[in-house]
Design a protein around this motif. Structure first.
Motif, mmCIF file in Angstrom:
data_model
loop_
_atom_site.group_PDB
_atom_site.id
_atom_site.type_symbol
_atom_site.label_atom_id
_atom_site.label_comp_id
_atom_site.label_asym_id
_atom_site.label_seq_id
_atom_site.Cartn_x
_atom_site.Cartn_y
_atom_site.Cartn_z
ATOM 1 N N CYS A 1 0.855 -1.188 0.000
ATOM 2 C CA CYS A 1 0.000 0.000 0.000
ATOM 3 C C CYS A 1 0.892 1.237 0.000
ATOM 4 O O CYS A 1 1.835 1.325 0.782
ATOM 5 C CB CYS A 1 -0.904 0.003 1.237
ATOM 6 S SG CYS A 1 -2.206 -1.234 1.196
ATOM 7 N N ASN B 1 -0.851 7.211 -2.468
ATOM 8 C CA ASN B 1 -2.013 6.875 -3.292
ATOM 9 C C ASN B 1 -3.140 6.270 -2.455
ATOM 10 O O ASN B 1 -3.917 5.452 -2.942
ATOM 11 C CB ASN B 1 -1.603 5.892 -4.395
ATOM 12 C CG ASN B 1 -0.663 6.517 -5.404
ATOM 13 O OD1 ASN B 1 -0.918 7.620 -5.889
ATOM 14 N ND2 ASN B 1 0.446 5.847 -5.699
ATOM 15 N N SER B 2 -3.222 6.680 -1.201
ATOM 16 C CA SER B 2 -4.290 6.199 -0.327
ATOM 17 C C SER B 2 -5.658 6.557 -0.902
ATOM 18 O O SER B 2 -5.814 7.575 -1.588
ATOM 19 C CB SER B 2 -4.145 6.822 1.065
ATOM 20 O OG SER B 2 -5.298 6.602 1.842
ATOM 21 N N ARG B 3 -6.645 5.714 -0.601
ATOM 22 C CA ARG B 3 -8.014 6.031 -1.004
ATOM 23 C C ARG B 3 -8.619 7.142 -0.143
ATOM 24 O O ARG B 3 -9.759 7.533 -0.348
ATOM 25 C CB ARG B 3 -8.892 4.771 -0.946
ATOM 26 C CG ARG B 3 -8.582 3.788 -2.077
ATOM 27 C CD ARG B 3 -9.528 2.593 -2.030
ATOM 28 N NE ARG B 3 -9.430 1.819 -3.243
ATOM 29 C CZ ARG B 3 -8.507 0.884 -3.486
ATOM 30 N NH1 ARG B 3 -7.602 0.611 -2.556
ATOM 31 N NH2 ARG B 3 -8.468 0.224 -4.621
ATOM 32 N N THR C 1 -7.351 6.618 7.470
ATOM 33 C CA THR C 1 -7.426 6.332 6.036
ATOM 34 C C THR C 1 -8.261 5.083 5.773
ATOM 35 O O THR C 1 -8.439 4.227 6.648
ATOM 36 C CB THR C 1 -6.031 6.106 5.429
ATOM 37 O OG1 THR C 1 -5.422 4.966 6.063
ATOM 38 C CG2 THR C 1 -5.147 7.335 5.593
ATOM 39 N N TRP C 2 -8.719 4.984 4.536
ATOM 40 C CA TRP C 2 -9.483 3.809 4.106
ATOM 41 C C TRP C 2 -8.693 2.532 4.350
ATOM 42 O O TRP C 2 -9.244 1.525 4.819
ATOM 43 C CB TRP C 2 -9.810 3.935 2.619
ATOM 44 C CG TRP C 2 -10.655 2.844 2.054
ATOM 45 C CD1 TRP C 2 -12.013 2.821 1.951
ATOM 46 C CD2 TRP C 2 -10.197 1.599 1.481
ATOM 47 N NE1 TRP C 2 -12.429 1.651 1.373
ATOM 48 C CE2 TRP C 2 -11.344 0.881 1.067
ATOM 49 C CE3 TRP C 2 -8.941 1.028 1.286
ATOM 50 C CZ2 TRP C 2 -11.265 -0.376 0.467
ATOM 51 C CZ3 TRP C 2 -8.857 -0.232 0.690
ATOM 52 C CH2 TRP C 2 -10.003 -0.918 0.289
ATOM 53 N N GLU C 3 -7.397 2.553 4.078
ATOM 54 C CA GLU C 3 -6.574 1.351 4.197
ATOM 55 C C GLU C 3 -6.487 0.866 5.639
ATOM 56 O O GLU C 3 -6.495 -0.344 5.902
ATOM 57 C CB GLU C 3 -5.168 1.627 3.647
ATOM 58 C CG GLU C 3 -5.096 1.776 2.139
ATOM 59 C CD GLU C 3 -5.543 3.151 1.639
ATOM 60 O OE1 GLU C 3 -5.612 3.326 0.413
ATOM 61 O OE2 GLU C 3 -5.818 4.047 2.480
ATOM 62 N N GLU D 1 -10.026 -0.510 6.575
ATOM 63 C CA GLU D 1 -10.224 -1.799 5.898
ATOM 64 C C GLU D 1 -9.471 -2.905 6.628
ATOM 65 O O GLU D 1 -10.006 -3.987 6.893
ATOM 66 C CB GLU D 1 -9.728 -1.691 4.450
ATOM 67 C CG GLU D 1 -9.775 -2.992 3.684
ATOM 68 C CD GLU D 1 -8.518 -3.278 2.873
ATOM 69 O OE1 GLU D 1 -8.599 -4.132 1.970
ATOM 70 O OE2 GLU D 1 -7.456 -2.677 3.148
ATOM 71 N N GLN E 1 -18.768 4.345 3.863
ATOM 72 C CA GLN E 1 -17.463 4.192 3.208
ATOM 73 C C GLN E 1 -17.250 2.714 2.923
ATOM 74 O O GLN E 1 -17.005 1.931 3.821
ATOM 75 C CB GLN E 1 -16.361 4.748 4.119
ATOM 76 C CG GLN E 1 -15.029 4.921 3.437
ATOM 77 C CD GLN E 1 -14.000 5.553 4.369
ATOM 78 O OE1 GLN E 1 -14.116 5.468 5.602
ATOM 79 N NE2 GLN E 1 -12.994 6.201 3.806
ATOM 80 N N ASP F 1 -4.161 -4.142 -4.612
ATOM 81 C CA ASP F 1 -5.477 -4.711 -4.913
ATOM 82 C C ASP F 1 -5.384 -6.152 -5.407
ATOM 83 O O ASP F 1 -6.323 -6.929 -5.227
ATOM 84 C CB ASP F 1 -6.208 -3.853 -5.948
ATOM 85 C CG ASP F 1 -6.803 -2.596 -5.343
ATOM 86 O OD1 ASP F 1 -6.745 -2.452 -4.105
ATOM 87 O OD2 ASP F 1 -7.315 -1.759 -6.108
#
Length: 407
Positions: A21, A25-27, A159-161, A164, A200, A300
């Motif tokens: 990751c 470029n984090s979401r 962050t999204w990462e 998640e 989200q 991904d």
């Protein structure tokens, strides 16, 4: 090049595999924020977790033993620090982002109740009519809603990462057809997670990142080794009883051959030290093979793989299961531990019943003044889950006039 540009560029100087990751470029975050000139997005997540109230409370939440048993037994905090160290080592060796792996390790136990799994089991029974209690869902609730350090939003706005990985570090929650995976087949996916996922999308039907997988297996390694250490220290079993496990028998033979006159205490420490090393080296070696076969070109690709990529070898998985199989009867179900568990569960269940009937006995900020029983039950559970062992004991003593011995 200005100093700020030099600092930002330095984030990318460390070797990073294409499947890692990338914080650049984090979401992103649910609430957009300016970038930092000194820290990557995943470093900021790590720092937000460390400075949270929930993280500080881990100091007085126990794993197996109650906080007053002794200063050398693990707490949730010391366990979390050990997981963070191991996860960073694995992530570094595999070219993953160390800061994300560390952030996930530091946050993985935020949702745990007082008194370890005893408290969680008790709170789960109390919430049976309202969907039950799940510590992963509770951790998500803490970092997205319950922490209130920021002027502009609730939660830590991670962050999204990181979110998640927090939810999915043990694997997908949904199958591709939208049905719950085996872990949630009976209980269903916690509503807290489903509700947040509407805000989200955390891709509940995929695996988590390699960094989250590294943190998850680091948790297993830390649990096995420190529970052996704590069990020996508590006198729940003897060192040579561990010889029934082939890997530990071989390690003890190595130690005894090289250090024939070693004291029992040093012999135990040498065993756990070598065991951590064997586990980590095995994970790195096996994961390298998995990743070479998958040949992922992006983070991904790991998420969409058909299986977990950061794993033990078959031989080490068998050793991991054998250690867990030994610890279950010799430690987690030892009569001394079970006696404490019963008292701890009684404290949690009694507090829950009392606050459901006497909401005014909770601090004002926790009172919801509602006749909606599910909402009220959830708020009472949030309050109790956030307690440390000693806070729960003092609350029980204040309300009921006495406290179980917990010994």
């Amino acid at each position: 090049m200005c100093q700020e540009e030099k600092r930002v560029k330095s984030f990318g100087e460390r070797w990073r595999a294409p499947y890692a990751c990338d914080p650049a470029n984090s979401r992103g975050r649910l609430f957009p924020t300016d970038t930092s000139p000194t820290r990557s997005e995943f470093q900021r997540d790590r720092d937000r977790i460390i400075h949270s109230s929930a993280f500080r409370r881990l100091k007085h939440k126990t794993q197996v033993f109650v906080y007053h048993e002794g200063d050398h037994y693990r707490t949730r905090l010391t366990h979390t620090i050990e997981v963070a160290q191991i996860s960073r080592a694995i992530a570094r060796s595999l070219g993953l982002d160390e800061d994300l792996a560390e952030a996930l390790a530091l946050s993985h136990d935020l949702g745990h109740t007082p008194f370890g799994h005893s408290g969680e089991d008790a709170l789960n029974r109390c919430l049976k009519s309202y969907g039950g209690f799940d510590h992963n869902a509770q951790a998500l609730s803490i970092v997205t809603r319950l922490e209130n350090h920021y002027a502009e939003h609730d939660g830590l706005n991670l962050t999204w990462e990181t979110l998640e990985g927090l939810v999915k570090h043990n694997g997908p929650l949904l199958n591709k057809d939208g049905t719950p995976t085996e872990r949630y087949k009976v209980s269903g996916i916690p509503q807290l997670i489903l509700d947040y996922n509407k805000q989200q999308d955390l891709w509940l039907d995929t695996y988590a990142s390699g960094e989250a997988q590294a943190a998850a297996i680091a948790d297993d390694i830390a649990y096995n080794t420190h529970d052996i250490d704590d069990g020996l220290r508590a006198g729940l079993f003897e060192l040579d009883e561990l010889r029934e496990i082939p890997l530990l028998n071989a390690l003890l033979d190595e130690i005894d051959s090289r250090y024939p006159d070693l004291s029992t205490e040093r012999r135990g420490h040498e065993l756990t030290r070598r065991l951590i090393t064997r586990f980590v080296e095995d994970v790195v070696r096996e994961s390298d093979l998995n990743l070479a076969a998958l040949n992922p070109k992006s983070a991904d690709d790991i998420r969409h793989a058909s299986k977990t990529q950061v794993t033990f070898s078959a031989e080490m998985h068998a050793a991991d299961q054998a250690i867990k199989g030994f610890l279950y009867p010799h430690m987690y179900r030892h009569e001394r531990v079970m006696s404490v568990r019963k008292d701890a569960e009684n404290i949690v269940e009694s507090l829950f019943r009392h606050y459901m009937e006497h909401e005014g006995d909770m601090p004002e900020e926790w009172q919801v003044q509602t006749q909606d029983m599910p909402q009220k039950a959830l708020q009472v559970a949030n309050y109790i889950a956030g307690m440390t062992d000693r806070y729960a004991i003092l609350a029980y003593q204040r309300l009921f006039g006495s406290v179980p011995s917990l010994r």
